[in-house]
Design a protein around this motif. Structure first.
Motif, PDB file in Angstrom:
ATOM      1  N   SER A   1    -118.615 -47.124 -75.641  1.00  0.00           N
ATOM      2  CA  SER A   1    -118.911 -47.546 -77.003  1.00  0.00           C
ATOM      3  C   SER A   1    -120.390 -47.820 -77.240  1.00  0.00           C
ATOM      4  N   LEU A   2    -121.148 -48.068 -76.175  1.00  0.00           N
ATOM      5  CA  LEU A   2    -122.579 -48.320 -76.351  1.00  0.00           C
ATOM      6  C   LEU A   2    -123.309 -46.979 -76.428  1.00  0.00           C
ATOM      7  N   GLN A   3    -123.594 -46.578 -77.660  1.00  0.00           N
ATOM      8  CA  GLN A   3    -124.185 -45.275 -77.925  1.00  0.00           C
ATOM      9  C   GLN A   3    -125.374 -45.440 -78.859  1.00  0.00           C
ATOM     10  N   ARG A   4    -126.296 -44.498 -78.751  1.00  0.00           N
ATOM     11  CA  ARG A   4    -127.416 -44.429 -79.687  1.00  0.00           C
ATOM     12  C   ARG A   4    -127.447 -43.035 -80.276  1.00  0.00           C
TER      13      ARG A   4
ATOM     14  N   GLU B   1    -111.296 -37.684 -74.974  1.00  0.00           N
ATOM     15  CA  GLU B   1    -111.993 -38.763 -75.657  1.00  0.00           C
ATOM     16  C   GLU B   1    -111.229 -39.208 -76.899  1.00  0.00           C
ATOM     17  N   PHE B   2    -111.171 -40.538 -77.071  1.00  0.00           N
ATOM     18  CA  PHE B   2    -110.456 -41.130 -78.196  1.00  0.00           C
ATOM     19  C   PHE B   2    -111.358 -42.111 -78.938  1.00  0.00           C
ATOM     20  N   LEU B   3    -111.130 -42.208 -80.242  1.00  0.00           N
ATOM     21  CA  LEU B   3    -111.685 -43.309 -81.022  1.00  0.00           C
ATOM     22  C   LEU B   3    -110.588 -44.339 -81.182  1.00  0.00           C
ATOM     23  N   VAL B   4    -110.908 -45.590 -80.850  1.00  0.00           N
ATOM     24  CA  VAL B   4    -109.936 -46.682 -80.937  1.00  0.00           C
ATOM     25  C   VAL B   4    -110.482 -47.715 -81.913  1.00  0.00           C
ATOM     26  N   SER B   5    -109.677 -48.102 -82.865  1.00  0.00           N
ATOM     27  CA  SER B   5    -110.108 -49.081 -83.853  1.00  0.00           C
ATOM     28  C   SER B   5    -110.227 -50.459 -83.218  1.00  0.00           C
ATOM     29  N   ASP B   6    -111.411 -51.078 -83.361  1.00  0.00           N
ATOM     30  CA  ASP B   6    -111.603 -52.419 -82.827  1.00  0.00           C
ATOM     31  C   ASP B   6    -110.756 -53.428 -83.594  1.00  0.00           C
ATOM     32  N   GLU B   7    -110.526 -53.136 -84.882  1.00  0.00           N
ATOM     33  CA  GLU B   7    -109.743 -54.044 -85.712  1.00  0.00           C
ATOM     34  C   GLU B   7    -108.255 -53.939 -85.404  1.00  0.00           C
ATOM     35  N   ASP B   8    -107.819 -52.740 -84.988  1.00  0.00           N
ATOM     36  CA  ASP B   8    -106.418 -52.522 -84.650  1.00  0.00           C
ATOM     37  C   ASP B   8    -106.359 -51.580 -83.449  1.00  0.00           C
ATOM     38  N   PRO B   9    -106.524 -52.099 -82.218  1.00  0.00           N
ATOM     39  CA  PRO B   9    -106.609 -51.237 -81.033  1.00  0.00           C
ATOM     40  C   PRO B   9    -105.405 -50.338 -80.820  1.00  0.00           C
ATOM     41  N   ASP B  10    -104.265 -50.697 -81.403  1.00  0.00           N
ATOM     42  CA  ASP B  10    -103.098 -49.838 -81.241  1.00  0.00           C
ATOM     43  C   ASP B  10    -103.245 -48.526 -82.003  1.00  0.00           C
ATOM     44  N   GLU B  11    -104.253 -48.450 -82.881  1.00  0.00           N
ATOM     45  CA  GLU B  11    -104.515 -47.221 -83.622  1.00  0.00           C
ATOM     46  C   GLU B  11    -105.644 -46.463 -82.921  1.00  0.00           C
TER      47      GLU B  11
ATOM     48  N   ALA C   1    -120.122 -60.289 -73.840  1.00  0.00           N
ATOM     49  CA  ALA C   1    -118.800 -60.758 -74.300  1.00  0.00           C
ATOM     50  C   ALA C   1    -117.822 -59.621 -74.515  1.00  0.00           C
ATOM     51  N   GLY C   2    -118.274 -58.383 -74.346  1.00  0.00           N
ATOM     52  CA  GLY C   2    -117.391 -57.235 -74.542  1.00  0.00           C
ATOM     53  C   GLY C   2    -117.151 -56.884 -75.994  1.00  0.00           C
ATOM     54  N   ARG C   3    -118.010 -57.408 -76.904  1.00  0.00           N
ATOM     55  CA  ARG C   3    -117.869 -57.084 -78.332  1.00  0.00           C
ATOM     56  C   ARG C   3    -118.649 -55.794 -78.610  1.00  0.00           C
ATOM     57  N   LEU C   4    -118.064 -54.689 -78.223  1.00  0.00           N
ATOM     58  CA  LEU C   4    -118.749 -53.394 -78.278  1.00  0.00           C
ATOM     59  C   LEU C   4    -118.262 -52.568 -79.460  1.00  0.00           C
ATOM     60  N   ARG C   5    -119.131 -51.706 -79.955  1.00  0.00           N
ATOM     61  CA  ARG C   5    -118.774 -50.726 -80.979  1.00  0.00           C
ATOM     62  C   ARG C   5    -119.844 -49.646 -80.946  1.00  0.00           C
TER      63      ARG C   5
END
Length: 720
Positions: free
Chosen positions: A240-243, A290-300, A470-474
């Motif tokens: 998730s840590l991308q530039r 590769e998957f995109l996972v929603s931080d707000e709803d990880p099940d999605e 803290a693992g708060r990645l996006r």
């Protein structure tokens, strides 16, 4: 984990590695361990590279440009046939996902260490890949995936899908050419830019557009499949840590899943989806889904793409994956599968142990917009210690040429603009994530790289950020952060630089203190002429002056008069910077860069220049001009920030432009870089599309506006 099968096909005798840099070195390392003869290929720019010297045999492909060497299918296949290679390992990048290359090897009777041609074809086209995996109920991101649409039709269709959107080259990978578009008026120019990049990087300008997922996490799953119908996943990585859509730091296992109460269940679901995606195209070998996972709803989560090769970040998985309790070498697994062997284990045999994180060290300048850097490597001191691993194209300290018959010395390779600027990967592992990150931060601080600007200090600061810890990645975290500023040198750093120059700068002072010329000569110091004008004793009316050495870092000039004595010269105080001291630091002067001293201290690196008389006068005048200039004033000369090729000229000679207007676009190191106007005025263009421009080459000149031209229409300063 070394397999020793009782029966079945044996491994290869000779394997050609169709790549360069750190991945070629890494593959050759496994080949050597397995007793397999390795063949390297190289361009003229890489004749003395580490992978060339570490291989048992090396073959020249052609000139430095990749299209004339590493991307020349006929040359690579001919090299494999001529050297008797039974297989070719493509690494990643270059020809690793090229179906035509795999076909050519098959026709020549050489094994491609990778998936079947049909799998390459299916996954190479993102549009077709989405259609294929969705038929197996793997969720995909909604968007526009019709290659027959024109740009005008795409613009119209985008209104239906809605914004924000993400443009992606259908044939691409690695984040190249991806552009986020937040409004309809941005779309036409963004499509044009993305097509240029896709055409240049992949030879195919087909695009697809996807809904831009808000607060996304980038999770990828490692898969392996053999020719006997067995497909397994070896856990996941978080990237998730991308530039600008380029991965920077990767971790295994994913912090997102580790922090969830039902993380194990979600890991199993992602793994099952990845296996389904691989099986949908009859996949064989190593691959990454590769998957995109929603931080707000990880099940999605949504399928993004499948990389049909080994990944840059595979070491973090190697550090944590265990098969029946043993470590796994992914390159070795690739070779066994390519040789026709059964994997020999099932999903129930795979476990994860501990945590690992990897940082990509690039030749780039974070303090100046991450512009790619180039130049010779003067010193490389990699980190060491428990849980630390370094994969790099650079030679380790005091390395010996261990490829008999090669005459080149162990000088470090030069970083050029011909290839990707990745020069090393620093990987740290530990019992858990905090320990892995602690070790990574310390390893980055310990790494010393002189001669070319790198992102080492920026990476260390990134790892130390609260959100990262803290693992708060996006995926947007880095791009949303304020511009990074390199700390100004403190007194200890100036002292280290001054001391590096002291043998020349203080010779006359040493002489008057009674040190004879013979002693000076024996110590390697330069002897000053003996005339009265060179003496610094008390015959002068004002007494003996203290020797002063003019030094500069960026726009900051100082006079160094000895340890602990620094005076500002035409600039802010040298003590204003908040940079670390020199405790435990490293400094170097090198004949290849004689007017500079490189200093490493506290995890940061500075290149301190010694100013001659002409440079001092120019610096003084520039400082005075800057003080007189109006706020926001820039240079009338628009110059190339690095060597590159002009891919677009945005204005015509005689046009009036505003400050900040895009004048031209350069392509360098597989990225586009706009060149903008520093002032408002009338532009004169000095380049044409397709022309090569050196670093600091003049692209355009802007004559500032005068009152009689103020009412002429201008080109907008808003770039595409």
């Amino acid at each position: 984990m070394t397999q020793t099968p009782a029966e079945g096909p044996a491994l290869f005798d000779t394997v050609l590695v169709a790549n360069r840099g750190e991945i070629a070195v890494r593959v050759i390392r496994t080949l050597r361990r397995l007793g397999i003869r390795s063949v390297a290929v190289f361009s003229d720019a890489d004749a003395g590279a580490r992978h060339v010297r570490e291989a048992d045999l090396a073959v020249r492909l052609g000139p430095a440009p990749a299209r004339e060497s590493y991307l020349d299918v006929d040359a690579v296949v001919a090299a494999a046939v001529r050297t008797g290679a039974q297989a070719v390992h493509p690494g990643y990048g270059f020809l690793s996902e090229n179906a035509d290359f795999a076909r050519a090897l098959e026709a020549a009777g050489v094994v491609f260490v990778g998936p079947p041609v049909a799998s390459l074809d299916a996954m190479a086209d993102k549009i077709r890949a989405k259609e294929t995996v969705s038929a197996r109920d793997v969720p995909v991101v909604p968007g526009i995936a019709d290659p027959t649409l024109t740009d005008d039709q795409i613009v119209a269709e985008a209104q239906r899908v809605g914004f924000p959107l993400l443009i992606k080259p259908s044939a691409g990978g690695g984040g190249k050419g991806m552009v986020a578009v937040h409004a309809a008026d941005e779309l036409p120019a963004a499509l044009a830019s993305a097509r240029r990049t896709a055409r240049s990087a992949f030879g195919n300008d087909t695009l697809l557009l996807e809904r831009l997922i808000t607060a996304p996490r980038h999770i990828e799953v490692q898969v392996f499949a053999d020719t006997h119908g067995r497909t397994v996943h070896l856990g996941e990585r978080e990237c998730s840590l991308q530039r600008r859509h380029q991965k920077v730091i990767e971790e295994a296992p994913a912090p997102l899943l580790t922090g969830l109460a039902h993380g194990a269940e979600l890991r199993a679901r992602l793994g099952r989806a990845a296996v389904d995606a691989a099986e949908s195209v009859g996949y064989v070998g190593a691959g990454t889904v590769e998957f995109l996972v929603s931080d707000e709803d990880p099940d999605e989560f949504f399928f993004m793409e499948m990389n049909t090769r080994l990944q840059v970040e595979h070491p973090v998985s190697e550090e944590v994956v265990r098969v029946r309790g043993e470590r796994v070498d992914f390159v070795e697994l690739q070779l066994w599968i390519a040789a026709g062997q059964d994997l020999g284990f099932g999903q129930e045999d795979v476990t994860l142990e501990g945590a690992a994180a990897e940082a990509r060290v690039y030749a780039e300048d974070p303090a100046h917009g991450f512009l790619p850097a180039a130049g010779p490597v003067l010193l490389w001191e990699p980190p060491r210690g428990e849980g630390v691993r370094v994969d790099t194209l650079l030679f380790p300290p005091d390395s010996e040429d261990d490829a008999p018959g090669r005459s080149e010395g162990p000088d470090q390779p030069e970083v050029t603009g011909h290839y990707d600027p990745l020069i090393a990967k620093v990987i740290a592992s530990g019992a858990d994530r905090p320990q892995a990150l602690d070790r990574l931060e310390a390893a980055l601080a310990e790494s010393v790289l002189f001669g070319v600007t790198s992102n080492l200090a920026w990476l260390r600061d990134l790892v130390a950020r609260d959100d990262v810890r803290a693992g708060r990645l996006r995926t947007s975290l880095i791009d949303e952060a304020p511009a990074w500023e390199a700390p100004a040198p403190r007194a200890e750093v100036w002292d280290a630089a001054g001391a590096a120059f002291a043998p020349e700068a203080l010779t006359s002072a040493l002489t008057v203190q009674g040190i004879d010329e013979a002693t000076l000569a024996a110590s390697g110091l330069r002897v000053q002429p003996a005339g009265a004008w060179h003496r610094q004793d008390a015959w002068r009316a004002a007494g003996a002056p203290a020797p002063a050495l003019p030094l500069r870092w960026e726009d900051l000039s100082v006079l160094w008069r000895g340890r602990g004595s620094v005076a500002p010269e035409d600039g802010p105080s040298a003590q204003d910077g908040a940079g670390p001291g020199h405790a435990g630091g490293r400094s170097l002067r090198h004949p290849a860069d004689p007017d500079a001293a490189w200093v490493h201290s506290g995890g940061h690196t500075w290149r301190i220049e010694r100013l001659g008389r002409a440079e001092r006068v120019a610096a003084s005048r520039a400082a005075a001009a800057a003080r007189r200039a109006p706020a926001g004033g820039g240079s009338p000369e628009a110059r190339a920030p690095m060597p590159g090729t002009v891919v677009a000229v945005s204005v015509s000679t005689g046009e009036h432009v505003e400050a900040g207007a895009e004048l031209a676009v350069l392509e360098a190191m597989k990225m586009e870089h706009p060149v903008t106007a520093g002032v408002a005025g009338v532009v004169t263009v000095h380049v044409r599309p397709g022309e090569s421009v050196p670093a600091r080459g003049l692209v355009a000149t802007v004559t500032p506006h005068t009152p009689d031209t103020a009412d002429v229409p201008t080109t907008s300063g808003e770039s595409a």
